[in-house]
Scaffold this motif. Structure first.
Motif, short mmCIF file in Angstrom:
data_model
loop_
_atom_site.label_atom_id
_atom_site.label_comp_id
_atom_site.label_asym_id
_atom_site.label_seq_id
_atom_site.Cartn_x
_atom_site.Cartn_y
_atom_site.Cartn_z
N ALA A 9 21.51 66.04 7.74
CA ALA A 9 21.50 67.41 8.27
C ALA A 9 20.37 67.59 9.27
O ALA A 9 20.56 68.18 10.34
CB ALA A 9 21.38 68.41 7.12
N ARG A 10 19.19 67.08 8.94
CA ARG A 10 18.04 67.20 9.85
C ARG A 10 18.28 66.44 11.16
O ARG A 10 17.91 66.91 12.23
CB ARG A 10 16.76 66.71 9.17
CG ARG A 10 16.22 67.68 8.16
CD ARG A 10 14.82 67.29 7.68
NE ARG A 10 14.33 68.30 6.78
CZ ARG A 10 14.41 68.23 5.46
NH1 ARG A 10 14.94 67.17 4.87
NH2 ARG A 10 13.95 69.21 4.71
N GLN A 11 18.90 65.28 11.07
CA GLN A 11 19.18 64.51 12.29
C GLN A 11 20.19 65.24 13.16
O GLN A 11 20.04 65.28 14.39
CB GLN A 11 19.68 63.10 11.95
CG GLN A 11 19.81 62.22 13.18
CD GLN A 11 18.50 62.09 13.95
OE1 GLN A 11 17.48 61.69 13.39
NE2 GLN A 11 18.51 62.43 15.23
N ILE A 12 21.21 65.81 12.56
CA ILE A 12 22.19 66.59 13.32
C ILE A 12 21.48 67.74 14.02
O ILE A 12 21.72 68.01 15.21
CB ILE A 12 23.31 67.11 12.40
CG1 ILE A 12 24.22 65.95 11.99
CG2 ILE A 12 24.11 68.22 13.07
CD1 ILE A 12 25.19 66.28 10.86
N ALA A 13 20.59 68.43 13.31
CA ALA A 13 19.86 69.55 13.89
C ALA A 13 19.02 69.11 15.08
O ALA A 13 19.00 69.77 16.13
CB ALA A 13 18.97 70.20 12.83
N ARG A 14 18.34 67.98 14.94
CA ARG A 14 17.52 67.47 16.05
C ARG A 14 18.39 67.12 17.26
O ARG A 14 18.03 67.40 18.41
CB ARG A 14 16.74 66.23 15.61
CG ARG A 14 15.62 66.55 14.66
CD ARG A 14 14.86 65.30 14.27
NE ARG A 14 14.09 65.59 13.06
CZ ARG A 14 13.97 64.77 12.04
NH1 ARG A 14 14.53 63.58 12.06
NH2 ARG A 14 13.27 65.12 10.98
N ASP A 15 19.53 66.51 17.00
CA ASP A 15 20.45 66.16 18.09
C ASP A 15 20.98 67.41 18.78
O ASP A 15 21.06 67.47 20.01
CB ASP A 15 21.62 65.32 17.57
CG ASP A 15 21.18 63.94 17.08
OD1 ASP A 15 20.04 63.51 17.37
OD2 ASP A 15 21.99 63.30 16.36
N LEU A 16 21.32 68.44 17.99
CA LEU A 16 21.81 69.70 18.57
C LEU A 16 20.72 70.36 19.41
O LEU A 16 20.99 70.90 20.49
CB LEU A 16 22.27 70.66 17.48
CG LEU A 16 23.58 70.33 16.77
CD1 LEU A 16 23.81 71.28 15.60
CD2 LEU A 16 24.75 70.38 17.74
N ALA A 17 19.48 70.35 18.91
CA ALA A 17 18.37 70.95 19.66
C ALA A 17 18.14 70.20 20.96
O ALA A 17 17.92 70.82 22.02
CB ALA A 17 17.11 70.97 18.80
N LYS A 18 18.20 68.89 20.91
CA LYS A 18 18.02 68.08 22.12
C LYS A 18 19.11 68.41 23.14
O LYS A 18 18.82 68.60 24.33
CB LYS A 18 18.05 66.59 21.76
CG LYS A 18 17.81 65.69 22.94
CD LYS A 18 17.81 64.22 22.52
CE LYS A 18 17.63 63.35 23.75
NZ LYS A 18 17.78 61.94 23.44
N ASP A 19 20.35 68.51 22.69
CA ASP A 19 21.46 68.87 23.58
C ASP A 19 21.25 70.27 24.17
O ASP A 19 21.50 70.49 25.36
CB ASP A 19 22.80 68.84 22.84
CG ASP A 19 23.26 67.42 22.51
OD1 ASP A 19 22.71 66.45 23.07
OD2 ASP A 19 24.17 67.29 21.66
N THR A 20 20.80 71.20 23.34
CA THR A 20 20.55 72.56 23.81
C THR A 20 19.47 72.57 24.89
O THR A 20 19.62 73.23 25.92
CB THR A 20 20.13 73.47 22.64
OG1 THR A 20 21.17 73.48 21.66
CG2 THR A 20 19.87 74.89 23.11
N LEU A 21 18.38 71.85 24.65
CA LEU A 21 17.31 71.78 25.64
C LEU A 21 17.82 71.16 26.94
O LEU A 21 17.50 71.66 28.03
CB LEU A 21 16.12 70.98 25.09
CG LEU A 21 15.34 71.69 23.97
CD1 LEU A 21 14.38 70.71 23.29
CD2 LEU A 21 14.60 72.91 24.49
#
Length: 175
Positions: A9-21
């Motif tokens: 879950a944390r890795q998915i969140a980091r990936d989503l944040a990176k994509d958002t940025l």
């Protein structure tokens, strides 16, 4: 349905944040989660939400609205905005790892971020919290600051987040 670990879950969140940025961020610090939310099509309002609510995300017929409690400190409001944006991005992502877990946020439904411990440990809350930290304190810049031996106080000031948020993110990233 396959179960998801907190680490996943944390890795998915980091990936989503990176994509958002990559897709919505201007590149200047501090990251502005409200501007990003508006760029993503979310209506954002500041309101009095009561004694136990930091923020909420509510689905509409063809839109999503974010409400932020106006009585919270500015740094906390930024985290609340990033947290609610995390819920939104989780539900709109085309990430296969989320396919079994998320659907469109229906009209009149959504998320309420409580000041109390209600909902802690829920995978969607873990994702939203991790997303908020990763969005507001991008890993590469946080690593650079940690390597330069910047204090948690100076890092918090630069990112406009709480010292506790910096300490937690550094712990999660083993910095």
């Amino acid at each position: 349905m396959k179960s998801m670990t907190y680490g996943e879950a944390r890795q998915i969140a980091r990936d989503l944040a990176k994509d958002t940025l990559e897709n919505y961020w201007s590149g200047s610090y501090p990251v502005d989660p409200v501007a990003i939310a508006r760029s993503a099509g979310i209506e954002v309002y500041s309101s009095q939400l009561g004694v136990d609510t930091w923020g909420m995300l509510v689905g509409g017929d063809n839109s999503v609205t974010m409400y932020l409690d106006k009585d919270q400190p500015l740094n906390r409001m930024r985290f609340s905005a990033a947290h609610e944006l995390g819920h939104y991005m989780t539900h709109t992502a085309s990430d296969e790892r989320l396919a079994d877990y998320v659907k469109v946020i229906p009209a009149g439904k959504g998320y309420v971020d409580k000041r109390s411990d209600a909902g802690r440990g829920n995978l969607f809350e873990v994702i939203a919290n991790e997303y908020a930290g990763a969005l507001l304190m991008p890993e590469q810049e946080l690593r650079r600051m940690a390597k330069a031996d910047d204090s948690n106080i100076s890092i918090a000031r630069a990112f406009r987040v709480s010292v506790d948020a910096v300490a937690y993110r550094r712990k999660i990233l083993a910095l």
